[in-house]
Design an enzyme around this catalytic site. Structure first.
Site, PDB file in Angstrom:
ATOM      1  N   ILE A 176     -11.718  71.571 -10.464  1.00  0.00           N
ATOM      2  CA  ILE A 176     -12.261  72.896 -10.755  1.00  0.00           C
ATOM      3  C   ILE A 176     -13.333  72.749 -11.828  1.00  0.00           C
ATOM      4  O   ILE A 176     -13.057  72.275 -12.933  1.00  0.00           O
ATOM      5  CB  ILE A 176     -11.154  73.853 -11.235  1.00  0.00           C
ATOM      6  CG1 ILE A 176     -10.163  74.134 -10.096  1.00  0.00           C
ATOM      7  CG2 ILE A 176     -11.760  75.152 -11.764  1.00  0.00           C
ATOM      8  CD1 ILE A 176     -10.740  74.908  -8.928  1.00  0.00           C
ATOM      9  N   LYS A 177     -14.556  73.159 -11.491  1.00  0.00           N
ATOM     10  CA  LYS A 177     -15.662  73.071 -12.451  1.00  0.00           C
ATOM     11  C   LYS A 177     -15.763  74.360 -13.249  1.00  0.00           C
ATOM     12  O   LYS A 177     -15.764  75.460 -12.688  1.00  0.00           O
ATOM     13  CB  LYS A 177     -16.990  72.836 -11.724  1.00  0.00           C
ATOM     14  CG  LYS A 177     -17.305  71.387 -11.459  1.00  0.00           C
ATOM     15  CD  LYS A 177     -18.639  71.231 -10.774  1.00  0.00           C
ATOM     16  CE  LYS A 177     -19.773  71.072 -11.749  1.00  0.00           C
ATOM     17  NZ  LYS A 177     -21.054  70.804 -11.079  1.00  0.00           N
ATOM     18  N   LEU A 178     -15.840  74.199 -14.543  1.00  0.00           N
ATOM     19  CA  LEU A 178     -15.990  75.329 -15.462  1.00  0.00           C
ATOM     20  C   LEU A 178     -17.087  75.004 -16.463  1.00  0.00           C
ATOM     21  O   LEU A 178     -17.224  73.857 -16.900  1.00  0.00           O
ATOM     22  CB  LEU A 178     -14.683  75.570 -16.230  1.00  0.00           C
ATOM     23  CG  LEU A 178     -13.467  76.014 -15.414  1.00  0.00           C
ATOM     24  CD1 LEU A 178     -12.193  75.480 -16.042  1.00  0.00           C
ATOM     25  CD2 LEU A 178     -13.412  77.533 -15.339  1.00  0.00           C
TER      26      LEU A 178
END
EC number: 2.2.1.2
Length: 321
Positions: free
Chosen positions: A131-133
């Site tokens: 998950i890219k944040l």
């Protein structure tokens, strides 16, 4: 002779920064990274014409607010791109939480969980996804919670040691410190050209890498955002590097010798510190480059996300006509 790309693979995990299915199949990276810009570009190719039709047909069956439906269809399309990439790499695919949630921890958590659930619906386990944040304070807090839930995260738009320290404190799986965008800022600010060894982006990643290795921090360092092959070569030995197909091709055609520049054994002492919110915000405030590039990056990704949602709205309207 062995190409520089093959030499790099011996010391660094090579990741492809693309949604180009043909390029991924040809270049055989371990992982893939995507972002709203990459998803938008991928959806413009014939490869995803059927995925767009399917997502629009699904969207037509959903009730409720049109904006919410468009957003849900856009999410579905991002997952379609990610799912296609998962079939081509042995490792992981990074899928990004909406940029317009970068300052909302709870909304980022909800979106991240929904992304993982959407992949699960397609038979893809969470251990294939990152998950890219964005590396805002709020994004890092969301990642801290997700990591405890067994959802590994990739913290992106990282331009400073302050962000890297906060990510280490949160025990995130992986960070993506940017190189080229830092160089862009300094070239514009100073009017100077920089060699690879002088490159402020290269120096930033080396400093972060050294800090992590000096303090036995397990978070993976994956250099990102490259403007030229020289920057990549200057970071040879970094844990991972995510590279565009054009630069991967350039490295594959170069049979020169690649020298290892980074290794855990070459680390120098760098005292471990922690940052609370006020310290983080102050350190960012004092770093004009990091503040400006983080804000600019969020705006750019949000703009591409809006473009994708607008495209979806038009497709839904055409389907309803």
């Amino acid at each position: 002779m062995t190409s520089k790309l093959d030499q790099l693979r011996e010391i660094t995990t090579v990741v492809a920064d693309t949604g180009d299915i043909e390029a991924v199949a040809r270049l055989k990276p371990v992982d893939c990274t995507t972002n709203p810009s990459i998803v938008l570009k991928a959806l413009g190719t014939p490869m995803f014409a059927d995925a767009i039709k399917e997502a629009v047909a699904w969207g037509k069956k959903q009730g409720g607010n049109p904006d919410a439906v468009s957003s849900a269809v856009a999410d579905r399309l991002a997952i379609s791109v990610g799912a296609a990439l998962v079939k081509l790499v042995p490792g992981r695919v990074s899928t990004e939480v909406d940029a317009d949630l970068s300052f909302d921890t709870e909304a980022s958590l909800a979106k991240a969980r929904s992304i993982i659930a959407a992949y699960k619906d397609r038979g893809i386990d969470r251990d294939r996804i990152l998950i890219k944040l964005a590396s805002t304070w709020e994004g890092i807090r969301a990642a801290e919670v997700l990591q405890k839930e067994g959802i590994d995260c990739n913290l992106t738009l990282l331009f400073s040691k302050a962000q890297a320290i906060a990510c280490a404190d949160a025990k995130v799986f992986l960070i993506s410190p940017f190189v080229g965008r830092i160089l862009d800022w300094y070239k514009k600010s100073t009017g100077k050209d920089y060699t690879a060894e002088e490159d402020p982006g290269v120096i930033s990643v080396r400093e972060i890498y050294n800090y992590y290795k000096a303090n036995d921090i397990k978070t993976i360092v994956m250099g990102a955002s490259f403007r030229n092959a020289g920057e990549i070569e200057a970071l040879a030995g970094c844990d991972r590097l995510t590279i565009s197909p054009a630069l991967l091709d350039e490295l594959s055609k170069d049979d020169g010798k690649l020298e290892r520049k980074l290794s855990p054994e070459s680390r120098k002492p760098d005292a471990k510190v922690s940052v609370d919110e006020k310290t983080f915000r102050w350190m960012m405030n004092e770093d004009a480059m990091a503040t400006e590039k983080l804000a600019e990056g969020i705006r750019a990704f949000a703009k591409d996300l809006t473009t994708l949602r607008t495209m979806v709205q038009k497709e839904l309207q055409l389907a309803a006509a």
